[in-house]
Design a protein around this motif. Structure first.
Motif, PDB file in Angstrom:
ATOM      1  N   GLU A 114       0.802  -1.227   0.000  1.00 43.67           N
ATOM      2  CA  GLU A 114       0.000   0.000   0.000  1.00 43.67           C
ATOM      3  C   GLU A 114       0.832   1.273   0.000  1.00 43.67           C
ATOM      4  OE1 GLU A 114      -4.003  -0.177   2.210  1.00 43.67           O
ATOM      5  OE2 GLU A 114      -2.704  -1.572   3.270  1.00 43.67           O
ATOM      6  N   SER A 115       1.832   1.356   0.872  1.00 43.39           N
ATOM      7  CA  SER A 115       2.596   2.599   0.974  1.00 43.39           C
ATOM      8  C   SER A 115       3.318   2.901  -0.329  1.00 43.39           C
ATOM      9  CB  SER A 115       3.593   2.524   2.131  1.00 43.39           C
ATOM     10  OG  SER A 115       4.485   1.434   1.954  1.00 43.39           O
ATOM     11  N   GLY A 116       3.877   1.863  -0.957  1.00 46.85           N
ATOM     12  CA  GLY A 116       4.555   2.075  -2.237  1.00 46.85           C
ATOM     13  C   GLY A 116       3.598   2.494  -3.330  1.00 46.85           C
ATOM     14  N   LEU A 117       2.400   1.906  -3.320  1.00 41.49           N
ATOM     15  CA  LEU A 117       1.407   2.247  -4.334  1.00 41.49           C
ATOM     16  C   LEU A 117       0.894   3.668  -4.152  1.00 41.49           C
ATOM     17  CD1 LEU A 117       0.033   0.884  -6.745  1.00 41.49           C
ATOM     18  CD2 LEU A 117      -1.826   0.217  -5.228  1.00 41.49           C
ATOM     19  N   ARG A 118       0.645   4.052  -2.896  1.00 44.61           N
ATOM     20  CA  ARG A 118       0.205   5.436  -2.639  1.00 44.61           C
ATOM     21  C   ARG A 118       1.274   6.432  -3.080  1.00 44.61           C
ATOM     22  NH1 ARG A 118      -4.361   5.142   1.234  1.00 44.61           N
ATOM     23  NH2 ARG A 118      -3.987   3.413   2.666  1.00 44.61           N
ATOM     24  N   GLU A 119       2.534   6.126  -2.767  1.00 50.74           N
ATOM     25  CA  GLU A 119       3.606   7.056  -3.120  1.00 50.74           C
ATOM     26  C   GLU A 119       3.772   7.165  -4.636  1.00 50.74           C
ATOM     27  OE1 GLU A 119       6.007   9.990  -2.987  1.00 50.74           O
ATOM     28  OE2 GLU A 119       4.991   9.231  -1.203  1.00 50.74           O
ATOM     29  N   SER A 123       3.444  10.602  -6.729  1.00 47.51           N
ATOM     30  CA  SER A 123       4.518  11.036  -7.621  1.00 47.51           C
ATOM     31  C   SER A 123       3.975  11.358  -9.014  1.00 47.51           C
ATOM     32  CB  SER A 123       5.576   9.925  -7.702  1.00 47.51           C
ATOM     33  OG  SER A 123       6.616  10.289  -8.585  1.00 47.51           O
ATOM     34  N   ILE A 124       3.053  10.542  -9.497  1.00 45.32           N
ATOM     35  CA  ILE A 124       2.448  10.793 -10.805  1.00 45.32           C
ATOM     36  C   ILE A 124       1.632  12.081 -10.767  1.00 45.32           C
ATOM     37  CG2 ILE A 124       0.747   9.913 -12.450  1.00 45.32           C
ATOM     38  CD1 ILE A 124       1.673   7.065 -11.596  1.00 45.32           C
ATOM     39  N   TRP A 539      -3.582   5.570  11.597  1.00 47.36           N
ATOM     40  CA  TRP A 539      -2.143   5.665  11.377  1.00 47.36           C
ATOM     41  C   TRP A 539      -1.419   6.529  12.405  1.00 47.36           C
ATOM     42  CZ3 TRP A 539      -1.108   1.920   8.308  1.00 47.36           C
ATOM     43  CH2 TRP A 539      -1.968   1.582   7.269  1.00 47.36           C
ATOM     44  N   GLY A 540      -2.139   7.408  13.059  1.00 46.83           N
ATOM     45  CA  GLY A 540      -1.492   8.280  14.037  1.00 46.83           C
ATOM     46  C   GLY A 540      -0.649   9.368  13.418  1.00 46.83           C
ATOM     47  N   ARG A 541      -0.861   9.642  12.134  1.00 47.30           N
ATOM     48  CA  ARG A 541      -0.114  10.710  11.454  1.00 47.30           C
ATOM     49  C   ARG A 541      -0.938  11.206  10.270  1.00 47.30           C
ATOM     50  NH1 ARG A 541       2.024   5.938   9.447  1.00 47.30           N
ATOM     51  NH2 ARG A 541       2.376   5.876   7.189  1.00 47.30           N
ATOM     52  N   ALA A 542      -0.602  12.405   9.804  1.00 44.58           N
ATOM     53  CA  ALA A 542      -1.345  13.020   8.696  1.00 44.58           C
ATOM     54  C   ALA A 542      -0.704  12.671   7.361  1.00 44.58           C
ATOM     55  CB  ALA A 542      -1.392  14.535   8.889  1.00 44.58           C
ATOM     56  N   ASN A 543      -1.434  13.008   6.306  1.00 46.24           N
ATOM     57  CA  ASN A 543      -0.929  12.932   4.931  1.00 46.24           C
ATOM     58  C   ASN A 543      -0.678  11.505   4.460  1.00 46.24           C
ATOM     59  OD1 ASN A 543      -0.596  14.709   2.789  1.00 46.24           O
ATOM     60  ND2 ASN A 543       1.622  14.600   2.881  1.00 46.24           N
ATOM     61  N   VAL A 544      -1.448  10.556   4.976  1.00 47.72           N
ATOM     62  CA  VAL A 544      -1.393   9.200   4.448  1.00 47.72           C
ATOM     63  C   VAL A 544      -2.335   9.082   3.255  1.00 47.72           C
ATOM     64  CG1 VAL A 544      -1.793   6.756   4.941  1.00 47.72           C
ATOM     65  CG2 VAL A 544      -0.812   8.239   6.694  1.00 47.72           C
ATOM     66  N   MET A 545      -3.549   9.578   3.427  1.00 45.52           N
ATOM     67  CA  MET A 545      -4.542   9.547   2.367  1.00 45.52           C
ATOM     68  C   MET A 545      -4.704  10.925   1.718  1.00 45.52           C
ATOM     69  SD  MET A 545      -7.244   7.330   4.570  1.00 45.52           S
ATOM     70  CE  MET A 545      -8.208   6.619   3.242  1.00 45.52           C
ATOM     71  N   HIS A 546      -4.696  11.977   2.528  1.00 42.92           N
ATOM     72  CA  HIS A 546      -4.825  13.333   1.998  1.00 42.92           C
ATOM     73  C   HIS A 546      -3.632  13.704   1.124  1.00 42.92           C
ATOM     74  CE1 HIS A 546      -7.954  14.984   5.025  1.00 42.92           C
ATOM     75  NE2 HIS A 546      -8.491  14.897   3.832  1.00 42.92           N
TER      76      HIS A 546
END
Length: 568
Positions: A114-119, A123-124, A539-546
C-alpha cells in the motif's frame, strides 16, 4: 422465569444503548449509566422479607438455569468491554469514532504494497502539476520573444517597439507565476500592471514595483475582489490606441475578478455564486449566469481595454478549453445569452429565490454581453498555454517511467463526483479481476472536473475527496489497487488544506474497525474530516490519504488515477 425475563430486559436495554451510541446520540457517560442499569436486571431478585446480604438465588429449572447462566456470561463480557477504561471519545461533524490505542494502531499495519502504491500515485500526480507550472508555461509559449518582438507559439504577434506603453493584467490562481513569465520574457519594457491572486506565497510574490499585487477571494468573491477589480479596470481604461495590454487569465479568475453591474450588490452576487456552486451545475453554466451580472466578464474587460491592442494568455481550467468560459471569458466574445441564463436558473429551481436586481439583469430586454464577431476582437491574439491535457500527458510519462503501462482516458471527464467514482471503481475491478483492457501493472489516467450537489449543511471537502471516499468502498477488498483524485491547484473546496485523497482496497474495512461513520461522511459531504479522522485513528499521522502539498500556483482542473500492480 421472572429472573430470565429480567435478563432479557437487560439485554434489550444494552442493545438500545449501543444503537443510540452508534448513531452518535449518546455519550460514553450515558451509555455507561444505561449499561450499569441493565446489569441490575441480570441479578436475581431478592426474596421478600430477607435482607440483601442473606438473599439467595431462587431455584431455577435446569433449562432456565442454563439460559440465565449463559446470558450472564455473554452480557458480562459485553459489559466488561463497554465499561473498560478507554481513551477520550470525540465527535466531529457527527463522525462517531471510538478511540484507537497505540497498540491497536500497531495491528493496523500496511499490507506491504500500500505505501509504495500510494507514493507512486502521489509522484504521478505531482508530475502532472509540475508540467503546468505557470512560469514554465508562459516561457514555453513566448519562446523567441525578446525586447523587440512578442512571439506566441512561434508566431510573431507584435513589434514591441511600436507601443508607447505595455501593461500586464493578470488574475486567477496562476496569476503571479504568469506575470513572472512575462517579466522574464520582456522585462523592463513593462509599465504599470496589476496582478490579482487568491494568496501570496510566504516567501513573497517576487515581482517588481510596477506590479500591484492584490488579493481577492475564491470561490465566492468579497469586497477585496471588487476593490482589486477596480484597480484592473483603472489600468485597462487608461490604455490608449498605441498601447499593448497583455492579459494573463487562469482558473479562479471568475471570482477574483468581480465587478457587479449597476444595481446588483456584492452581497447579492455572493449569494447567487454560492447558490450556483451548491446546485451541482457545471462551470460553464455557472459562468454563463455570472457573465450577465458583471461589468468585466464575457468580453467586457476587452471593451474597457479597447482601442489598445490586446494579447491574452490563458491557462485553462475548463473541460475542452472554451475561451468564453475560462474565468468567464473577460477578453473574448460571449457565446451565451440571457435566454440561456434563464434556462439555467430555472433548471436548478433558483429563479424565484433571485433578488429583483438579478432578475432584472436576466430580463429579455437587459443589456447583452459582447458577442463573437464584434470588430473590437478582430486583431486580438488569444492563446491557451497550458491545460489539463498537458498535465495528463505528463502524468502518463511519469507512470511509464515507474513501470506502469499508461492508459489515458483523456481530459474531458465531467459529471457527478460520486458517479464518476463508481465508474472508475468498475474499471479498477475489471483490471484487477479480468486483466481487461490491459493486464497490470497499469495506470489509468484521466482529467477533467466533476461536480457535487451539497446538502443543506455540508461538512468539509470538495469533489476530489468525495470521489475518493466513494471509491474507497467500491474497491473494498481489491488487492494492489489504489485510486487518486486531486485538484492541480493544491486545493479541494473551501475550508481545508487538501487537494484530494488516495485510497486503497484495504481502507474501507480499516475505517469500519476504527468506528468511523462512513455513511454520515458521504451523505454530509464531510470527506475531509473523515479522512483526517482516519489518519489520526488508524495511522497516528497526517498525509497518508490526503494530498497536502500546499498551493501549486497553477490550476488546470483535476487529475484522476487508477493504479493496479501485478499481484505477487
Amino acid at each position: 422465569l421472572h429472573c430470565t425475563l429480567r435478563c432479557m430486559a437487560g439485554a434489550l436495554l444494552y442493545l438500545a444503548a449501543i444503537a443510540r451510541g452508534t448513531a452518535g446520540m449518546a455519550s460514553l457517560g450515558t451509555r455507561t449509566h444505561v449499561m450499569k442499569s441493565a446489569m441490575e436486571h441480570f441479578r436475581p431478585p431478592t426474596p421478600r422479607g430477607l435482607p440483601k446480604s442473606s438473599a439467595k438465588t431462587p431455584t431455577l429449572s435446569p433449562a432456565l438455569h442454563r439460559i440465565h447462566r449463559i446470558s450472564r456470561h455473554v452480557f458480562g463480557a459485553l459489559a466488561a468491554y463497554e465499561l473498560a477504561p478507554r481513551g477520550t471519545l470525540f465527535s466531529q461533524n457527527n463522525l462517531s469514532r471510538r478511540h484507537v490505542s497505540s497498540s491497536a494502531r500497531a495491528e493496523e499495519k500496511d499490507s506491504g504494497w500500500e505505501s509504495g502504491l500510494r507514493e507512486a500515485a502521489r509522484s504521478i500526480f505531482r508530475s502532472a502539476c509540475e508540467a503546468v507550472d505557470p512560469i514554465n508555461a508562459v516561457e514555453r509559449a513566448l519562446l523567441g520573444t525578446d525586447t523587440t518582438k512578442l512571439v506566441v507559439h512561434g508566431n510573431t504577434v507584435a513589434d514591441l517597439g511600436e507601443f508607447e506603453s505595455i501593461h500586464v493584467l493578470a488574475f486567477g490562481k496562476a496569476s503571479i507565476g504568469m506575470a513572472k513569465g512575462i517579466l522574464h520574457a520582456i522585462g523592463s519594457k513593462i509599465d504599470e500592471s496589476v496582478v490579482v491572486t487568491k494568496e501570496i506565497p510566504e516567501q513573497g510574490h517576487g515581482l517588481p514595483s510596477q506590479f500591484s499585487v492584490l488579493l481577492g477571494k475564491h470561490p465566492t468573491p468579497d469586497k477585496s475582489s471588487v476593490d482589486a477589480t477596480q484597480s484592473v479596470l483603472a489600468v485597462a481604461q487608461m490604455a490608449k490606441s498605441r498601447d499593448l495590454v497583455i492579459v494573463c487569465i487562469s482558473g479562479g479568475g471568475s471570482s477574483l475578478l468581480c465587478a457587479p453591474r449597476n444595481g446588483v450588490s456584492l452581497e447579492e452576487m455572493q449569494q447567487v455564486t454560492k447558490d450556483l456552486l451548491a446546485s451541482g451545475c457545471t462551470i460553464q453554466e455557472k459562468n454563463a449566469v455570472l457573465k450577465h451580472l458583471s461589468r468585466v466578464k464575457g468580453g467586457q474587460l476587452r471593451a474597457s481595454i479597447y482601442p489598445a491592442t490586446c494579447v491574452s494568455l490563458v491557462l485553462s481550467d475548463v473541460v475542452g478549453d472554451p475561451l468564453d468560459t475560462i474565468a468567464s471569458g473577460p477578453t473574448v466574445g460571449d457565446r451565451s445569452s440571457i435566454r440561456e441564463c434563464m434556462d439555467i436558473v430555472e433548471k436548478y429551481r433558483m429563479y424565484n429565490r433571485l433578488p429583483k436586481s438579478i432578475q432584472a439583469c436576466l430580463a429579455p430586454d437587459a443589456k447583452e454581453t459582447p458577442k463573437p464577431g464584434d470588430p473590437m476582437f478582430a486583431k486580438d491574439v488569444v492563446a491557451v498555454i497550458a491545460n489539463n491535457r498537458l498535465a495528463v500527458s505528463a502524468a502518463a510519462s511519469k507512470a511509464k517511467s515507474l513501470g506502469y503501462t499508461p492508459l489515458v482516458l483523456g481530459s474531458h471527464i465531467e459529471g457527478d463526483a460520486l458517479e464518476v467514482a463508481t465508474v472508475m471503481s468498475g474499471i479498477a475491478k475489471s483490471l484487477r479481476k479480468d486483466g481487461i483492457p490491459i493486464k497490470p501493472p497499469v495506470a489509468v489516467i484521466c482529467g477533467g472536473e466533476t461536480t457535487m450537489t451539497l446538502p443543506p449543511v455540508p461538512g468539509l471537502g470538495g469533489r476530489n475527496q468525495a470521489l475518493a471516499l466513494r471509491a474507497m468502498k467500491e474497491i473494498d477488498g481489491l488487492e494492489h489497487v489504489c485510486i487518486l483524485s486531486g485538484g492541480t491547484d493544491g486545493g479541494d473546496g473551501p475550508g481545508n488544506d487538501s487537494a484530494g485523497a488516495v485510497v486503497t482496497g484495504h481502507d474501507y474495512q480499516r475505517a469500519l474497525r476504527a468506528g468511523l461513520d462512513y455513511n454520515a461522511a458521504l451523505s454530509g459531504a464531510d470527506s475531509y474530516n473523515f479522512f483526517k479522522a482516519y489518519e489520526h485513528e488508524v495511522w497516528g499521522r497526517a498525509n497518508v490519504m490526503h494530498l497536502r502539498d500546499g498551493p501549486t500556483g497553477t490550476n488546470v482542473m483535476d487529475i484522476m488515477l487508477i493504479l493496479v500492480q501485478q499481484q505477487q
